[in-house]
Design an enzyme around this catalytic site. Structure first.
Site, PDB file in Angstrom:
ATOM      1  N   ASN A  20      32.773  45.809  42.610  1.00 44.92           N
ATOM      2  CA  ASN A  20      33.217  45.409  41.384  1.00 44.92           C
ATOM      3  C   ASN A  20      33.045  46.234  40.189  1.00 44.92           C
ATOM      4  O   ASN A  20      33.076  47.478  40.368  1.00 44.92           O
ATOM      5  CB  ASN A  20      32.273  44.107  41.062  1.00 44.92           C
ATOM      6  CG  ASN A  20      32.371  43.252  42.377  1.00 44.92           C
ATOM      7  OD1 ASN A  20      33.501  42.665  42.697  1.00 44.92           O
ATOM      8  ND2 ASN A  20      31.244  42.617  42.712  1.00 44.92           N
ATOM      9  N   ASP A  40      28.568  47.503  36.979  1.00 44.53           N
ATOM     10  CA  ASP A  40      27.666  48.544  36.803  1.00 44.53           C
ATOM     11  C   ASP A  40      28.459  49.527  35.821  1.00 44.53           C
ATOM     12  O   ASP A  40      27.743  50.036  34.712  1.00 44.53           O
ATOM     13  CB  ASP A  40      27.258  49.456  38.160  1.00 44.53           C
ATOM     14  CG  ASP A  40      26.777  48.219  39.107  1.00 44.53           C
ATOM     15  OD1 ASP A  40      25.488  47.932  38.675  1.00 44.53           O
ATOM     16  OD2 ASP A  40      27.125  47.970  39.987  1.00 44.53           O
ATOM     17  N   GLN A  46      38.404  47.390  27.899  1.00 41.44           N
ATOM     18  CA  GLN A  46      37.350  46.280  27.734  1.00 41.44           C
ATOM     19  C   GLN A  46      37.639  45.704  26.313  1.00 41.44           C
ATOM     20  O   GLN A  46      37.345  44.521  26.078  1.00 41.44           O
ATOM     21  CB  GLN A  46      35.967  47.213  27.457  1.00 41.44           C
ATOM     22  CG  GLN A  46      35.539  47.037  29.044  1.00 41.44           C
ATOM     23  CD  GLN A  46      33.960  47.794  28.848  1.00 41.44           C
ATOM     24  OE1 GLN A  46      33.456  48.890  28.140  1.00 41.44           O
ATOM     25  NE2 GLN A  46      32.950  47.258  29.924  1.00 41.44           N
ATOM     26  N   GLU A  57      27.586  40.526  34.800  1.00 45.48           N
ATOM     27  CA  GLU A  57      26.609  40.713  33.908  1.00 45.48           C
ATOM     28  C   GLU A  57      27.223  40.909  32.656  1.00 45.48           C
ATOM     29  O   GLU A  57      27.403  40.304  31.600  1.00 45.48           O
ATOM     30  CB  GLU A  57      25.767  41.976  34.113  1.00 45.48           C
ATOM     31  CG  GLU A  57      25.104  42.040  33.063  1.00 45.48           C
ATOM     32  CD  GLU A  57      23.821  43.164  33.202  1.00 45.48           C
ATOM     33  OE1 GLU A  57      23.399  43.040  34.446  1.00 45.48           O
ATOM     34  OE2 GLU A  57      23.220  43.746  32.481  1.00 45.48           O
ATOM     35  N   ASP A  58      28.332  41.609  32.602  1.00 52.14           N
ATOM     36  CA  ASP A  58      29.001  42.291  31.348  1.00 52.14           C
ATOM     37  C   ASP A  58      29.987  40.895  30.852  1.00 52.14           C
ATOM     38  O   ASP A  58      29.857  40.604  29.769  1.00 52.14           O
ATOM     39  CB  ASP A  58      29.739  43.491  31.517  1.00 52.14           C
ATOM     40  CG  ASP A  58      30.228  43.743  29.975  1.00 52.14           C
ATOM     41  OD1 ASP A  58      29.262  44.269  29.165  1.00 52.14           O
ATOM     42  OD2 ASP A  58      31.583  44.092  30.029  1.00 52.14           O
TER      43      ASP A  58
HETATM   44  O1  TRH Z   1      32.753  43.068  38.038  1.00 50.13           O
HETATM   45  P1  TRH Z   1      31.641  42.314  38.105  1.00 50.13           P
HETATM   46  O2  TRH Z   1      31.453  41.270  39.130  1.00 50.13           O
HETATM   47  O3  TRH Z   1      30.222  43.211  38.232  1.00 50.13           O
HETATM   48  C1  TRH Z   1      28.940  42.758  38.945  1.00 50.13           C
HETATM   49  C2  TRH Z   1      27.762  42.314  38.049  1.00 50.13           C
HETATM   50  O4  TRH Z   1      27.612  43.342  37.132  1.00 50.13           O
HETATM   51  C3  TRH Z   1      26.714  42.300  39.161  1.00 50.13           C
HETATM   52  O5  TRH Z   1      25.502  42.055  38.206  1.00 50.13           O
HETATM   53  C4  TRH Z   1      26.505  43.636  39.644  1.00 50.13           C
HETATM   54  O6  TRH Z   1      25.564  43.762  40.424  1.00 50.13           O
HETATM   55  C5  TRH Z   1      27.602  43.892  40.597  1.00 50.13           C
HETATM   56  O7  TRH Z   1      29.040  44.046  39.599  1.00 50.13           O
HETATM   57  C6  TRH Z   1      27.648  45.076  41.360  1.00 50.13           C
HETATM   58  O8  TRH Z   1      31.382  41.366  36.699  1.00 50.13           O
HETATM   59  P2  TRH Z   1      31.096  41.928  35.222  1.00 50.13           P
HETATM   60  O9  TRH Z   1      29.431  42.420  35.072  1.00 50.13           O
HETATM   61  O10 TRH Z   1      31.526  40.980  34.346  1.00 50.13           O
HETATM   62  O11 TRH Z   1      31.914  43.154  34.984  1.00 50.13           O
HETATM   63  C7  TRH Z   1      33.295  43.340  34.827  1.00 50.13           C
HETATM   64  C8  TRH Z   1      33.705  44.398  33.852  1.00 50.13           C
HETATM   65  O12 TRH Z   1      34.986  44.677  33.855  1.00 50.13           O
HETATM   66  C9  TRH Z   1      33.116  43.961  32.677  1.00 50.13           C
HETATM   67  O13 TRH Z   1      32.982  45.319  31.942  1.00 50.13           O
HETATM   68  C10 TRH Z   1      34.385  43.701  31.710  1.00 50.13           C
HETATM   69  C11 TRH Z   1      35.373  44.482  32.669  1.00 50.13           C
HETATM   70  N1  TRH Z   1      36.924  44.091  32.412  1.00 50.13           N
HETATM   71  C12 TRH Z   1      37.818  44.741  31.638  1.00 50.13           C
HETATM   72  O14 TRH Z   1      37.337  45.675  31.148  1.00 50.13           O
HETATM   73  N2  TRH Z   1      39.125  44.249  31.752  1.00 50.13           N
HETATM   74  C13 TRH Z   1      39.425  43.446  32.300  1.00 50.13           C
HETATM   75  O15 TRH Z   1      40.841  43.194  32.379  1.00 50.13           O
HETATM   76  C14 TRH Z   1      38.578  42.649  33.100  1.00 50.13           C
HETATM   77  C15 TRH Z   1      39.261  41.532  33.908  1.00 50.13           C
HETATM   78  C16 TRH Z   1      37.263  43.099  33.249  1.00 50.13           C
END
Ligand code: TRH
Length: 395
Positions: free
Chosen positions: A22, A25, A272, A290-291
């Site tokens: 994902n 991190d 972001q 998380e984010d």
């Molecule tokens: O991608 P995630 O599911 O990340 C997860 C969690 O952080 C989890 O705690 C960790 O253990 C695992 O990864 C490995 O969800 P999260 O944390 O919301 O991160 C997504 C990121 O993607 C966030 O910084 C927002 C970004 N994003 C964009 O910048 N543009 C986009 O169009 C989208 C949909 C997301």
């Protein structure tokens, strides 16, 4: 070939990040790196092992380039062992317990041997959790071989923790954005979305796979008013597959599927800043990890948190801990509805999620008001970057 230098401590900070799966991190470390550079004028070197994943949230990044600069942050391809000349910074952050390269650990030890004051500050940035034990663990050192100290930095929701990532002017920018509906309409247009009227209900969905989402789509399909669901390409699409003719893999950003009054729109992933604006522009956000979970809070809109699943359902403990603080001063009726909705979504409970979504209507106004008040309460006067800079000064 790997070269290391140990002579003088450099003033820059190093952040090391491995992309587990994902985007969380890299999402968190990228936010932090940008903020340290922009607001504290710190020279940040961000070392990332998977630039391809990173490029999904920073589309201008070139995944094959070993070194490049964006937003004042030097981004390096981190190969193990390090194959770029490395000069250790004054602060070294390993994100989420990623294993530092041997060369880096050697330098930390050598510097420490020379003089304790020459050793870089070595920190492990932990995952965000609202659990009580975080208060007692934040800021504790752990002595490594040769007496070097590594400090554990825990983000969190109160003053005993390391705080939450939030840029200085974010709330002002969000308020300005939300004060004029033209902003959201312009954004929707830029994203290639058509057919959305100002008063339509717009819901963003950035979740993992879950049948709870399938059940909600089925429910929204029967709505008597227009609903638009905005879905960035990714894991959520698996759960909407039953409603899509053909392969979800073949969906193209900009494409939409109309099901009665419900329209499903497929979105590209953006950077972001674009993602934040998307959350600010929707009436309701389904987020994850998380984010995006934190950014949904900063969007000041009601949300469902699809928490990252862990072994033995430990994620439900973390979910309960957050729900407890989020609902602390909410009336019982609102809190019960919102908590049950979140639980049902995270337990893949199709029947319950539909039931609690239907009840949301009766509490939506106070829930919206709560979402507006929450960001300042949660931030508790200091964001993570400012607490981190202070922590480094003090330790
Ligand atoms: O991608 P995630 O599911 O990340 C997860 C969690 O952080 C989890 O705690 C960790 O253990 C695992 O990864 C490995 O969800 P999260 O944390 O919301 O991160 C997504 C990121 O993607 C966030 O910084 C927002 C970004 N994003 C964009 O910048 N543009 C986009 O169009 C989208 C949909 C997301």
């Amino acid at each position: 070939m790997s070269t290391t230098q140990i002579a003088t401590p450099a003033s820059h900070w190093d952040i090391f990040c491995t992309v587990v799966d994902n985007y969380g991190d890299i999402g968190v470390t990228w936010r932090l790196a940008k903020q340290l550079a922009a607001e504290y004028h710190i020279k940040v070197n961000l070392w990332v092992d998977d630039l391809h994943s990173f490029s999904h949230i920073l589309p201008n990044l070139i995944a094959t380039k070993r070194q490049q600069t964006f937003n004042g942050v030097n981004i390096f391809q981190w190969n193990n062992p390090l194959d770029i000349e490395y000069q250790a910074g004054s602060v070294i952050i390993e994100a989420f317990a990623c294993e530092l390269p041997e060369q880096v650990k050697t330098i930390i030890e050598q510097r420490h041997k020379q003089s304790k004051s020459l050793a870089p500050h070595w920190l492990n940035l932990e995952y965000l959790s609202a659990e009580d034990w975080v208060d007692g663990c934040h800021g504790l050192p752990s002595t490594q071989v040769n007496g070097v100290k590594k400090w554990f930095y825990f983000p969190g929701f109160n003053r005993k923790t390391g705080g939450l990532i939030c840029e200085q002017h974010l709330f002002k920018e969000r308020e300005q954005w939300q004060s004029d509906f033209n902003n959201k309409m312009t954004l929707f247009k830029q994203l290639g979305l058509t057919g959305i009227n100002h008063h339509d209900t717009v819901i963003s969905v950035f979740s993992y796979e879950t049948e709870a989402l399938t059940a909600l789509i089925r429910l929204w399909q029967t709505s008597t008013t227009a609903i638009h669901v905005l879905i960035p390409k990714g894991r959520s699409l698996t759960s909407i597959a039953p409603f899509i003719p053909g392969e979800t893999n073949n969906l193209i950003p900009g494409q939409h599927v109309k099901l009665g009054n419900l329209t499903l729109h497929i979105l590209p992933m953006t950077d972001q800043t674009g993602f934040d604006r998307l959350l600010w522009s929707c009436d309701f956000n389904i987020v994850r990890g998380e984010d995006s979970f934190l950014r949904a809070q900063w969007a000041a809109k009601p949300f469902i948190w699809h928490i990252y699943p862990q072994e033995d359902d430990y994620h439900l403990v973390k979910l309960e801990a957050f729900m407890k603080i989020y609902c602390d001063n909410l009336a019982a009726e609102i809190s019960t509805t919102w908590c049950k909705l979140n639980l049902a979504f995270n337990q893949d409970d199709q029947h319950a999620v539909v039931n609690h979504w239907q009840q949301l209507n009766s509490v939506i106004l106070p829930l919206q008001q709560h979402a507006l008040n929450w960001p300042n309460n949660a931030l508790d006067d200091a964001d993570l970057a400012s607490r981190l800079v202070q922590f480094v000064k003090n330790s």
